[in-house]
Enzyme design. Structure first.
Site, mmCIF file in Angstrom:
data_model
loop_
_atom_site.group_PDB
_atom_site.id
_atom_site.type_symbol
_atom_site.label_atom_id
_atom_site.label_comp_id
_atom_site.label_asym_id
_atom_site.label_seq_id
_atom_site.Cartn_x
_atom_site.Cartn_y
_atom_site.Cartn_z
ATOM 1 N N SER A 452 -8.811 61.453 89.408
ATOM 2 C CA SER A 452 -9.489 60.189 89.085
ATOM 3 C C SER A 452 -10.215 60.295 87.757
ATOM 4 O O SER A 452 -10.516 59.277 87.139
ATOM 5 C CB SER A 452 -10.544 59.852 90.138
ATOM 6 O OG SER A 452 -10.061 60.038 91.422
ATOM 7 N N HIS A 473 -1.845 57.946 89.319
ATOM 8 C CA HIS A 473 -3.120 57.710 89.987
ATOM 9 C C HIS A 473 -2.964 56.636 91.062
ATOM 10 O O HIS A 473 -2.899 55.441 90.762
ATOM 11 C CB HIS A 473 -4.167 57.301 88.944
ATOM 12 C CG HIS A 473 -5.540 57.171 89.499
ATOM 13 N ND1 HIS A 473 -6.465 56.288 89.007
ATOM 14 C CD2 HIS A 473 -6.157 57.809 90.525
ATOM 15 C CE1 HIS A 473 -7.582 56.394 89.693
ATOM 16 N NE2 HIS A 473 -7.422 57.299 90.623
ATOM 17 N N GLU A 485 -1.624 53.800 88.586
ATOM 18 C CA GLU A 485 -1.745 53.977 87.139
ATOM 19 C C GLU A 485 -0.873 55.163 86.738
ATOM 20 O O GLU A 485 -0.997 56.241 87.322
ATOM 21 C CB GLU A 485 -3.194 54.291 86.754
ATOM 22 C CG GLU A 485 -4.103 53.081 86.750
ATOM 23 C CD GLU A 485 -5.541 53.457 86.380
ATOM 24 O OE1 GLU A 485 -6.070 52.887 85.425
ATOM 25 O OE2 GLU A 485 -6.125 54.310 87.055
ATOM 26 N N ASN A 523 -10.842 52.645 86.758
ATOM 27 C CA ASN A 523 -12.175 53.180 87.028
ATOM 28 C C ASN A 523 -13.119 52.962 85.851
ATOM 29 O O ASN A 523 -14.320 52.774 86.030
ATOM 30 C CB ASN A 523 -12.105 54.664 87.399
ATOM 31 C CG ASN A 523 -11.590 54.834 88.822
ATOM 32 O OD1 ASN A 523 -11.576 53.882 89.603
ATOM 33 N ND2 ASN A 523 -11.141 56.027 89.168
HETATM 34 P P1 NAD Z 1 -9.393 65.922 99.925
HETATM 35 O O1 NAD Z 1 -10.585 66.786 99.860
HETATM 36 O O2 NAD Z 1 -9.279 64.966 101.063
HETATM 37 O O3 NAD Z 1 -8.078 66.831 99.946
HETATM 38 C C1 NAD Z 1 -7.853 67.890 99.038
HETATM 39 C C2 NAD Z 1 -6.917 68.890 99.719
HETATM 40 O O4 NAD Z 1 -6.492 69.810 98.718
HETATM 41 C C3 NAD Z 1 -7.580 69.714 100.816
HETATM 42 O O5 NAD Z 1 -6.780 69.661 101.971
HETATM 43 C C4 NAD Z 1 -7.635 71.133 100.246
HETATM 44 O O6 NAD Z 1 -7.441 72.122 101.239
HETATM 45 C C5 NAD Z 1 -6.476 71.116 99.277
HETATM 46 N N1 NAD Z 1 -6.609 72.067 98.188
HETATM 47 C C6 NAD Z 1 -7.709 72.343 97.460
HETATM 48 N N2 NAD Z 1 -7.404 73.260 96.511
HETATM 49 C C7 NAD Z 1 -6.091 73.544 96.644
HETATM 50 C C8 NAD Z 1 -5.194 74.380 95.943
HETATM 51 N N3 NAD Z 1 -5.593 75.116 94.920
HETATM 52 N N4 NAD Z 1 -3.905 74.430 96.345
HETATM 53 C C9 NAD Z 1 -3.477 73.699 97.390
HETATM 54 N N5 NAD Z 1 -4.298 72.887 98.091
HETATM 55 C C10 NAD Z 1 -5.579 72.798 97.719
HETATM 56 O O7 NAD Z 1 -9.315 65.178 98.528
HETATM 57 P P2 NAD Z 1 -8.750 63.725 98.204
HETATM 58 O O8 NAD Z 1 -9.796 62.710 98.458
HETATM 59 O O9 NAD Z 1 -7.426 63.570 98.824
HETATM 60 O O10 NAD Z 1 -8.600 63.793 96.611
HETATM 61 C C11 NAD Z 1 -7.578 64.541 96.018
HETATM 62 C C12 NAD Z 1 -7.441 64.156 94.557
HETATM 63 O O11 NAD Z 1 -7.170 62.752 94.450
HETATM 64 C C13 NAD Z 1 -8.665 64.397 93.702
HETATM 65 O O12 NAD Z 1 -8.236 64.778 92.424
HETATM 66 C C14 NAD Z 1 -9.338 63.028 93.659
HETATM 67 O O13 NAD Z 1 -10.120 62.847 92.487
HETATM 68 C C15 NAD Z 1 -8.137 62.116 93.613
HETATM 69 N N6 NAD Z 1 -8.362 60.760 94.133
HETATM 70 C C16 NAD Z 1 -9.075 60.553 95.267
HETATM 71 C C17 NAD Z 1 -9.240 59.275 95.733
HETATM 72 C C18 NAD Z 1 -10.010 59.000 97.010
HETATM 73 O O14 NAD Z 1 -10.433 57.864 97.214
HETATM 74 N N7 NAD Z 1 -10.157 59.978 97.888
HETATM 75 C C19 NAD Z 1 -8.654 58.186 95.065
HETATM 76 C C20 NAD Z 1 -7.895 58.438 93.914
HETATM 77 C C21 NAD Z 1 -7.764 59.727 93.449
#
Ligand code: NAD
Length: 735
Positions: A452, A473, A485, A523
């Site tokens: 993000s 994104h 995006e 964003n």
């Molecule tokens: P989350 O915490 O729910 O999930 C992340 C997962 O990644 C976890 O299961 C963790 O075990 C795993 N992980 C961490 N490091 C790792 C690695 N090195 N190798 C393999 N697996 C690994 O996070 P999320 O909310 O799904 O967000 C993930 C990404 O998406 C982030 O970059 C976030 O900024 C982006 N994002 C999130 C949202 C949202 O609303 N949650 C929206 C858009 C973008």
């Protein structure tokens, strides 16, 4: 062979075929004329002036033909009937005077009405989509036959453009299917499946679709025509359907009251067309068909060309433009067929499930085995979700299981055509991940990040092929949010952008390509709006007042509630990133920091600005929190100044949008407008942020900003705004 009273030998010889540019009239069976529509200018049939004129001429040629027992209307475009009116022609006539609009409506009614007054039986044979003007043509026919092709849908989507049907759809439909069914169809704009149409009596027969659909339809229509001719049932219906609808006053009043309540719930009072359609349907139920047609045309006029009609047409054109954007012309062979997802958390699960559902093979990876196992279960559950069962369909789970691989070793994902990482938001960890995957990746593999906040250019540094990296994104929840995006880093190649965008399209999403920069596009524009809500709290404005102002403007939820839905920790992090990037415009406020410190993270832990619980159906319900009320009041320094709150909230977003264009994040205001409608639910009835700004006028906006400038740089008009104000130019023409 003799069918009815029509000798076969002479029939087709006497009645020669007439083939024109968009229509053909022929005589395939004794006594049966067939009007086939094959719009030469579009991939599907759409009603433009020329096609309508041809239909008129073909009907005229049949007018005195006593040989004809029945006319079947078919599409010459297999798998689709008529997709509605030509909206480009619509848009070109938005400024026509009222009498011209009324005339166009009357002409359409008169043309289609010929199908209900002809000397022969008329039957619409519908295989595939039949909407808008197409549905109106169909309801003016004596009978309708549909195929069981899942694409066969009948509907009146006009309310979605701020209109109602104006070629007799509101007149004929209630007379055929009953007022309640017609009210539901016309005021919701939703399509009915072939089965539903058959059940409610909108269709009179249902035949198999598929390769032989045209034959099935023709045979069924011929049988129907001869049976109608001998029974005369169609004549009885013609008589009945030209009369008022028989309905008691109390039933009418009940229907009106329940429909108004439903419409209000759906539209929140922002969309007048469904209410106008309801009023017309109720009023016109007590008059004969001539008067009803006249009322329809008269009441259609004020909707046509109204600001809301223009805005909704703009949204249609934005979507249409997007369909032709990046990746739309990629050959099927170049489109990614297999996907690797790293990170089995919220976003990874959502991306994997949508992909699996759309037929893409997925390998899901996470470095924590328990997270991977839980993720796998959640992905299958979501991908196999069945709306009717309100849960996963077990057969579907069995079918999809072999198409979902799992691994804790993300290096194995290099075999996939496209890899999306959705792991922890940490630059170093993400860079390491790409560096581990790249050496094993195919030359054609595209590496995408769902980050993000982290610049894509930074994530690609240190890689041998930074040209194969881009941002992809998705928004949360992935299954619901239509926007993706596609972010171009400094070294991303066009081929990478095209493949990533094509992949998003494959998932049924709308990709908007943006250049790299803090917060990318959505964003970056959302943050000033969210930030301003927190600033307003600091000025002593209540949560309720702020959220109500945003909803009155048309936003689907207020910015304070949105903080809770996104997650206060996420907002805090994004806020800090944006503050670093745009320190002159993002105002630090203590409240979100304070709430996160109190373990108030938003909806996800049941405590944010609001207290959250789930009802019996699992839907979130919010309650104001007294504790938060006290906290906010303690941190506030009430201001005596009174401002228009929608200006306070929306103008910083607009200023930022013009700055994002000046920075080259996107070139065209249309990209901003589509991205905000799809990404944050910017009100479609305003047509988009810049479409709204055009309606207000750049000059007026600059004046409003002058009055707010002392609040800080976020209210300072950009060069782009000043230029447009000075030359009185519209953003849309100069965009
Ligand atoms: P989350 O915490 O729910 O999930 C992340 C997962 O990644 C976890 O299961 C963790 O075990 C795993 N992980 C961490 N490091 C790792 C690695 N090195 N190798 C393999 N697996 C690994 O996070 P999320 O909310 O799904 O967000 C993930 C990404 O998406 C982030 O970059 C976030 O900024 C982006 N994002 C999130 C949202 C949202 O609303 N949650 C929206 C858009 C973008």
């Amino acid at each position: 062979m003799v069918v009815g009273n029509y000798p076969s030998e002479s029939f087709s010889e006497v009645n020669a075929m007439t083939a024109n540019r968009h229509t053909t009239l022929d005589f395939p069976l004794p006594g049966i004329a067939r009007l086939s529509l094959h719009d030469a200018d579009h991939s599907v049939n759409v009603f433009a002036r020329e096609l309508l004129q041809e239909i008129d001429a073909q009907l005229e040629s049949l007018a005195n033909n006593t040989d004809v027992a029945g006319l079947v209307i078919v599409s010459g475009k297999p798998g689709s009937f008529i997709a509605g009116a030509d909206l480009t022609e619509f848009a070109a006539s938005l400024d026509e005077p009222p009498q011209v609009i009324e005339r166009v409506s009357r002409d359409g009614q008169n043309l289609f009405r010929r199908l209900s007054t002809s000397s022969y039986v008329t039957v619409a044979c519908i295989d595939g989509i039949c909407v808008g003007g197409g549905a109106e043509l169909a309801v003016w026919c004596d009978r309708r036959i549909v195929t069981d092709n899942p694409k066969t849908q009948i509907g009146f989507p006009e309310v979605k453009l701020g209109l109602f049907p104006g070629w007799g759809g509101t007149v004929r439909t209630p007379r055929i299917v009953g007022l309640a069914n017609a009210v539901e169809m016309i005021t919701s704009g939703a399509n009915s499946s072939a089965n539903d149409a058959y059940k409610m009596g909108l269709a009179d027969d249902l035949v198999p679709g598929g390769a032989a659909a045209a034959d099935h339809l023709l045979q069924a229509a011929a049988r129907m025509i001869h049976s109608e001719r001998s029974s005369g049932a169609y004549l009885t219906d013609r008589q009945r359907w030209s009369q008022p609808i028989d309905m008691a006053d109390n039933e009418l009043a009940f229907l009106g009251a329940t429909a108004v309540a439903m419409i209000q719930q759906e539209t929140k009072g922002h969309y007048p067309a469904p209410v106008a359609a309801l009023e017309l349907l109720l009023e016109a139920s007590s008059v004969d068909v001539d008067t009803a047609c006249k009322m329809e045309s008269e009441q259609f006029v004020p909707l046509f060309g109204s600001p809301i009609n223009r805005s909704l047409l703009n949204v249609f054109f934005l979507q249409d433009r997007n369909k032709k954007g990046a990746g739309s012309d990629l050959d099927a062979a170049d489109q990614p067929a297999s996907l690797g997802v790293v990170g089995a958390g919220t976003m990874g699960q959502g991306i994997a499930a949508v992909s699996l559902r759309r037929g893409v093979e997925v390998v899901l990876s996470d470095n924590r085995a328990p997270a991977l196992a839980a993720g796998e279960q959640a992905v299958l559950k979501e991908a196999a979700f069945d709306r009717e069962l309100k849960g996963p369909n077990l057969d579907k789970v069995l079918e999809l299981t072999p198409r979902l691989g799992i691994t804790t070793d993300s290096e194995e994902l290099g075999e996939c055509d496209l890899v999306v990482e959705a792991i922890i938001e940490d630059v170093g960890v993400k860079q390491q991940l790409f560096q581990a995957i790249e050496p094993n990746a195919k030359a054609s593999t595209v590496l995408c990040s769902n980050t993000s906040t982290i610049p894509i250019t930074t994530l690609a540094t240190g890689l041998e092929h930074p040209d194969r990296v881009c941002g992809l994104h998705f928004f949360n929840p992935v299954r619901k949010m239509p926007l993706v995006e596609v972010i171009r880093g400094k070294q991303t190649s066009q081929a990478t952008i095209d493949r990533a965008a094509a992949f998003a399209r494959q998932l049924g999403k709308s990709p908007v390509v943006v250049n790299d920069g803090p917060g990318f596009l959505v964003n970056r524009l959302l943050l000033p709006y969210m930030n301003e809500a927190a600033v307003l709290l600091g000025e002593g404005v209540t949560i309720k007042t702020i959220d109500s102002a945003a909803k009155a403007f048309g936003m689907p939820m207020g910015p304070i509630e949105l903080h809770d839905v996104v997650g206060l920790d996420v907002c805090l992090h994004a806020g800090k990133v944006m503050q670093q990037a745009f320190s002159d415009r993002v105002v630090p406020t203590p409240i979100v920091d304070k709430l996160v410190g109190e373990e108030r993270l938003g909806q996800k832990n049941g405590r944010g600005f609001f207290d959250w619980t789930k009802d019996k159906k699992g839907r979130w319900k919010k309650q104001p929190s007294e504790e938060v009320g006290r906290l906010v009041a303690n941190l506030a320094t009430p201001s005596q100044e009174k401002h228009d709150l929608s200006d306070r909230l929306m103008l910083p977003m607009l200023v930022e949008a013009t700055l994002a264009i000046e920075d080259g994040i996107v070139e065209d205001v249309r990209d901003v407008d589509l991205a905000l409608i799809m990404g944050i639910g910017f009100p479609p009835f305003l047509g988009g942020l810049f479409h709204w700004a055009d309606a207000v006028g750049a000059g007026v906006i600059v004046e409003k900003l002058k009055g707010l400038k002392r609040l800080g740089k976020r209210y300072e008009p950009s060069e782009m705004l000043l230029r447009h104000a000075k030359s009185d130019a519209r953003f849309y023409t100069s965009g």
